[in-house]
Scaffold this motif. Structure first.
Motif, PDB file in Angstrom:
ATOM      1  N   TRP A 171       0.837  -1.210   0.000  1.00  0.00           N
ATOM      2  CA  TRP A 171       0.000   0.000   0.000  1.00  0.00           C
ATOM      3  C   TRP A 171       0.870   1.256   0.000  1.00  0.00           C
ATOM      4  O   TRP A 171       0.598   2.222  -0.705  1.00  0.00           O
ATOM      5  CB  TRP A 171      -0.930  -0.052   1.223  1.00  0.00           C
ATOM      6  CG  TRP A 171      -1.815   1.144   1.385  1.00  0.00           C
ATOM      7  CD1 TRP A 171      -1.792   2.048   2.403  1.00  0.00           C
ATOM      8  CD2 TRP A 171      -2.848   1.601   0.498  1.00  0.00           C
ATOM      9  NE1 TRP A 171      -2.734   3.019   2.224  1.00  0.00           N
ATOM     10  CE2 TRP A 171      -3.399   2.780   1.047  1.00  0.00           C
ATOM     11  CE3 TRP A 171      -3.354   1.131  -0.723  1.00  0.00           C
ATOM     12  CZ2 TRP A 171      -4.432   3.476   0.440  1.00  0.00           C
ATOM     13  CZ3 TRP A 171      -4.380   1.839  -1.332  1.00  0.00           C
ATOM     14  CH2 TRP A 171      -4.909   2.990  -0.758  1.00  0.00           C
ATOM     15  N   GLN A 172       1.933   1.199   0.789  1.00  0.00           N
ATOM     16  CA  GLN A 172       2.850   2.356   0.852  1.00  0.00           C
ATOM     17  C   GLN A 172       3.560   2.571  -0.480  1.00  0.00           C
ATOM     18  O   GLN A 172       3.700   3.709  -0.945  1.00  0.00           O
ATOM     19  CB  GLN A 172       3.874   2.146   1.961  1.00  0.00           C
ATOM     20  CG  GLN A 172       4.829   3.332   2.088  1.00  0.00           C
ATOM     21  CD  GLN A 172       5.864   3.121   3.165  1.00  0.00           C
ATOM     22  OE1 GLN A 172       5.538   3.126   4.335  1.00  0.00           O
ATOM     23  NE2 GLN A 172       7.116   2.958   2.776  1.00  0.00           N
ATOM     24  N   VAL A 173       3.971   1.457  -1.107  1.00  0.00           N
ATOM     25  CA  VAL A 173       4.646   1.578  -2.405  1.00  0.00           C
ATOM     26  C   VAL A 173       3.671   2.146  -3.434  1.00  0.00           C
ATOM     27  O   VAL A 173       4.008   3.021  -4.232  1.00  0.00           O
ATOM     28  CB  VAL A 173       5.203   0.196  -2.861  1.00  0.00           C
ATOM     29  CG1 VAL A 173       5.675   0.241  -4.309  1.00  0.00           C
ATOM     30  CG2 VAL A 173       6.330  -0.245  -1.942  1.00  0.00           C
ATOM     31  N   TYR A 174       2.413   1.677  -3.395  1.00  0.00           N
ATOM     32  CA  TYR A 174       1.399   2.087  -4.364  1.00  0.00           C
ATOM     33  C   TYR A 174       1.008   3.559  -4.159  1.00  0.00           C
ATOM     34  O   TYR A 174       0.890   4.331  -5.108  1.00  0.00           O
ATOM     35  CB  TYR A 174       0.177   1.172  -4.212  1.00  0.00           C
ATOM     36  CG  TYR A 174      -0.964   1.510  -5.142  1.00  0.00           C
ATOM     37  CD1 TYR A 174      -0.869   1.259  -6.513  1.00  0.00           C
ATOM     38  CD2 TYR A 174      -2.136   2.074  -4.650  1.00  0.00           C
ATOM     39  CE1 TYR A 174      -1.915   1.577  -7.365  1.00  0.00           C
ATOM     40  CE2 TYR A 174      -3.187   2.387  -5.504  1.00  0.00           C
ATOM     41  CZ  TYR A 174      -3.071   2.142  -6.858  1.00  0.00           C
ATOM     42  OH  TYR A 174      -4.092   2.452  -7.700  1.00  0.00           O
ATOM     43  N   THR A 175       0.849   3.938  -2.882  1.00  0.00           N
ATOM     44  CA  THR A 175       0.313   5.272  -2.590  1.00  0.00           C
ATOM     45  C   THR A 175       1.403   6.323  -2.425  1.00  0.00           C
ATOM     46  O   THR A 175       1.200   7.483  -2.743  1.00  0.00           O
ATOM     47  CB  THR A 175      -0.509   5.227  -1.267  1.00  0.00           C
ATOM     48  OG1 THR A 175      -1.158   4.000  -1.184  1.00  0.00           O
ATOM     49  CG2 THR A 175      -1.496   6.358  -1.190  1.00  0.00           C
ATOM     50  N   GLY A 176       2.526   5.904  -1.871  1.00  0.00           N
ATOM     51  CA  GLY A 176       3.598   6.867  -1.589  1.00  0.00           C
ATOM     52  C   GLY A 176       3.851   6.942  -0.093  1.00  0.00           C
ATOM     53  O   GLY A 176       3.033   6.475   0.716  1.00  0.00           O
ATOM     54  N   LEU A 177       4.969   7.564   0.251  1.00  0.00           N
ATOM     55  CA  LEU A 177       5.402   7.591   1.645  1.00  0.00           C
ATOM     56  C   LEU A 177       4.474   8.423   2.538  1.00  0.00           C
ATOM     57  O   LEU A 177       4.579   8.382   3.769  1.00  0.00           O
ATOM     58  CB  LEU A 177       6.840   8.138   1.703  1.00  0.00           C
ATOM     59  CG  LEU A 177       7.711   7.723   2.877  1.00  0.00           C
ATOM     60  CD1 LEU A 177       7.755   6.231   3.049  1.00  0.00           C
ATOM     61  CD2 LEU A 177       9.109   8.277   2.717  1.00  0.00           C
ATOM     62  N   GLY A 178       3.550   9.138   1.906  1.00  0.00           N
ATOM     63  CA  GLY A 178       2.598   9.948   2.658  1.00  0.00           C
ATOM     64  C   GLY A 178       1.720   9.138   3.605  1.00  0.00           C
ATOM     65  O   GLY A 178       1.215   9.664   4.593  1.00  0.00           O
ATOM     66  N   VAL A 179       1.582   7.823   3.325  1.00  0.00           N
ATOM     67  CA  VAL A 179       0.740   7.003   4.206  1.00  0.00           C
ATOM     68  C   VAL A 179       1.423   6.720   5.552  1.00  0.00           C
ATOM     69  O   VAL A 179       0.788   6.281   6.499  1.00  0.00           O
ATOM     70  CB  VAL A 179       0.311   5.665   3.561  1.00  0.00           C
ATOM     71  CG1 VAL A 179      -0.602   5.894   2.393  1.00  0.00           C
ATOM     72  CG2 VAL A 179       1.523   4.829   3.178  1.00  0.00           C
TER      73      VAL A 179
END
Lengths: 171, 439
Positions: free
Chosen positions: B44-52
């Motif tokens: 999920w972090q890879v898909y969404t970005g480090l903002g999660v």
């Protein structure tokens, strides 16, 4: 995998008897034999051979080469793209020492591994000695490679020094 | 250990690697489920970005780096036990070192994931490695982060090699009692070891040098990890005591993890003959000693902040104890300084259940120590207007839980498929068989 082997395999319960048997073999002029043990034993090791393992020199040389390569990597790459920060030297020795140390340990350790495998003959593909699974448990073995004509004399020496079992292996 | 014989050692330790029971299977599946959740969080972090992740200025290093330091630290006790105590010929190590060494390798494998997870764009991780590229840009060897790459990868390589080499004679024992695919696996891992005088001679020599190389390495690695912080000018981090403080803390947390792992192992596999009061007493002494060093470091940090007269330093340390994250600081002090003091009493050190409970507290305390150092120092930076609290998100917590599952997955496989105790080295401290007793 096992090679064609000729010789005598003696199995001992007692490491003291193994030392006696080694002394008897040596006094009989035999230098070529192997001793198999479940644990390292100083008395047995000393009775066979007191020379030092060359592994330590390989490790030392590996460490020196590793440290040198580590320093050269840092110095060369820093000179290849000179980036002066805070007016410091391009080749800054103190921070490079961390890399030098790590490379010393890395290359020294790997050389240690490969030297050990080389000198110990590992992996033992040839399997020059006859083997008994009890040597990994609580028995000690001596393998004496010899021809049929000597086998009886060697077996008798082993029995005389306390071997609990003696096997003659013929090719 | 007086009742033990060479044959019994073989039997008892090989009993551990018998085909898995259903209880082991359930434990392993549960572990895989937690790991799976951790992997989903990472995906999920890879898909969404480090903002999660909960990063918020100025706290741009948080739980991932906390986990990195925690897991590297866990590894250190393994090397201390296997290498440093080997050089000092501390005989109590013989029963515990294999488990500790396995723990080291798995902990460093876990630690190594976190800088990559923390990168965000994990696919660019290879930029950390010095390699020739079209723009002729090289890595910066003056950066502590680059030192870390070399230190941690060297540590993983050397501790893995040390672990595998140590296993050779014991896997040979397992080979002689195995059948089918296990026999093939053990034959491969034992390098066809037969215990000849030639093999023992070079093996023992090499083993000593592995120990000699691993000893300074263990001190260097956590020093380098501490310099990731100490080389910056951030208040709360910029301190010369960081290297020895981190090394002592690493050994402290690692010993606690060894105790946490060994107590259930002892119970499940009936290893009472191998892990007695003597072992827990000795580990309790190391735990107490390193706890005192860590407590001294906490005290001296506070003293330096006050005595140094630096307003920012003073402010950070006041906030650390009495600010918004004071709760974490006091958990750390209670778990790392107060509870281990119980080990002063021998009756506690030899009470295995008490040692297990203390070790759990130390594990918790040492995780919080890293959390406090990293997060609190950043959240209370120089300019007042940037001060901001941080709270981890479910993604960070999921990945953290996944990291524990990742570690335990390897550990569960290890105890079931490899000799988790050093057969040859345990035999070395037993009386020799036979009558003449050549020792």
């Amino acid at each position: 995998m096992s090679a064609k082997r000729q010789g005598v395999l003696a199995i001992f319960e007692d490491p003291g008897s193994v030392v006696d048997a080694i002394k008897a073999l040596k006094s009989g002029g035999r230098r070529k034999f192997s001793v198999m043990t479940p644990v390292p034993n100083h008395d047995i090791a000393e009775a066979i051979d007191t020379s030092q393992s060359p592994v330590r020199w390989c490790t030392f040389i590996g460490g020196v080469v590793g440290g040198t390569l580590g320093f050269l990597l840092c110095a060369w790459t820093s000179l290849d793209w000179p980036l002066i920060t805070n007016g410091k030297e391009i080749v800054s020795i103190p921070p490079f020492m961390v890399i030098v140390f790590e490379c010393t340990v890395l290359i020294g350790g790997l050389t240690n591994l490969f030297a050990m495998l080389f000198f110990a003959g590992l992996p033992d593909i040839v399997q020059g000695e006859a083997f008994d699974s009890r040597f990994t448990e609580d028995r000690f073995g001596i393998w004496v490679p010899c021809g049929r004509q000597d086998a009886e004399a060697v077996a008798a020496t082993m029995r005389a020094n306390g071997a609990e079992e003696v096997r003659v292996e013929a090719a | 250990m007086a009742k033990l014989t060479y044959s019994k050692v073989n039997q008892d330790i090989l009993k551990m690697i018998r085909p898995p029971t259903s209880a082991w299977g359930i434990l392993f599946l549960t572990d895989l489920m937690v790991l799976g959740f951790g992997i989903l969080c990472f995906a999920w972090q890879v898909y969404t970005g480090l903002g999660v992740a909960g990063y918020t200025r100025p706290v741009m290093w948080a739980v991932y780096i906390t986990n990195f330091v925690f897991w590297v630290g866990i590894g250190h006790a393994g090397t201390l036990i296997s290498a440093v105590l080997f050089l000092f010929r501390a005989r109590f190590r013989n029963s515990i070192y294999r488990t500790a060494e396995g723990m080291t390798v798995f902990a460093v494998m876990t630690a190594g994931l976190f800088p990559l997870i923390h990168l965000g764009r994990v696919w660019n991780f290879y930029w950390l490695i010095p390699y020739p590229n079209q723009r002729q840009l090289w890595t910066n060897f003056r950066s502590p982060l680059e030192w870390d790459v070399f230190a941690v990868s060297t540590y993983l390589t050397i501790s893995s090699v040390f672990f595998i080499v140590g296993l050779i004679p014991d896997v040979a024992v397992a080979r002689e009692h195995a059948t089918g695919w296990r026999k093939k696996l053990y034959t491969l891992l034992s390098f066809n070891w037969r215990g000849t005088d030639r093999q023992w001679k070079h093996y023992n020599n090499a083993y000593t040098y592995f120990a000699a190389l691993a000893t300074p390495l263990v001190f260097s690695v956590h020093s380098v990890v501490s310099w990731d912080f100490a080389m910056s000018i951030n208040p709360g981090w910029h301190s010369t005591i960081f290297a020895p403080y981190f090394v002592a803390g690493a050994i402290f947390s690692g010993i606690a993890m060894v105790i946490t792992l060994m107590v259930p192992m002892r119970k499940i596999f009936n290893l009472e003959d191998y892990l007695g009061d003597w072992h827990f007493d000795s580990m309790g002494k190391i735990l107490l000693f390193t706890s005192l060093i860590v407590s001294y470091a906490y005290a001296i940090e506070m003293f330096l902040a006050w005595y140094g007269g630096n307003v920012y330093e003073k402010s950070v340390f006041w906030d650390r104890a009495f600010g918004h994250m004071g709760w974490a600081y006091w958990i750390m002090v209670t778990c790392n300084c107060l509870i281990p003091l119980l080990c002063i009493k021998k009756s506690i050190r030899t009470n295995i259940m008490a040692m297990f409970v203390i070790s759990i507290f130390v594990n918790i305390g040492m995780w919080f120590e890293r959390f406090v150092i990293i997060v609190q120092s950043l959240s209370h930076n120089f300019p007042v207007f940037t001060w901001k609290a941080y709270a981890p998100t479910w993604v960070e917590l999921g990945i953290t839980a996944g990291s524990f599952a990742w570690f335990f997955m390897f550990f569960l496989l290890f105890v079931k498929f490899l000799p988790a105790m050093a057969i040859a080295e345990i035999k070395e401290i037993l009386p020799m068989p036979g009558k003449k007793r050549a020792a």
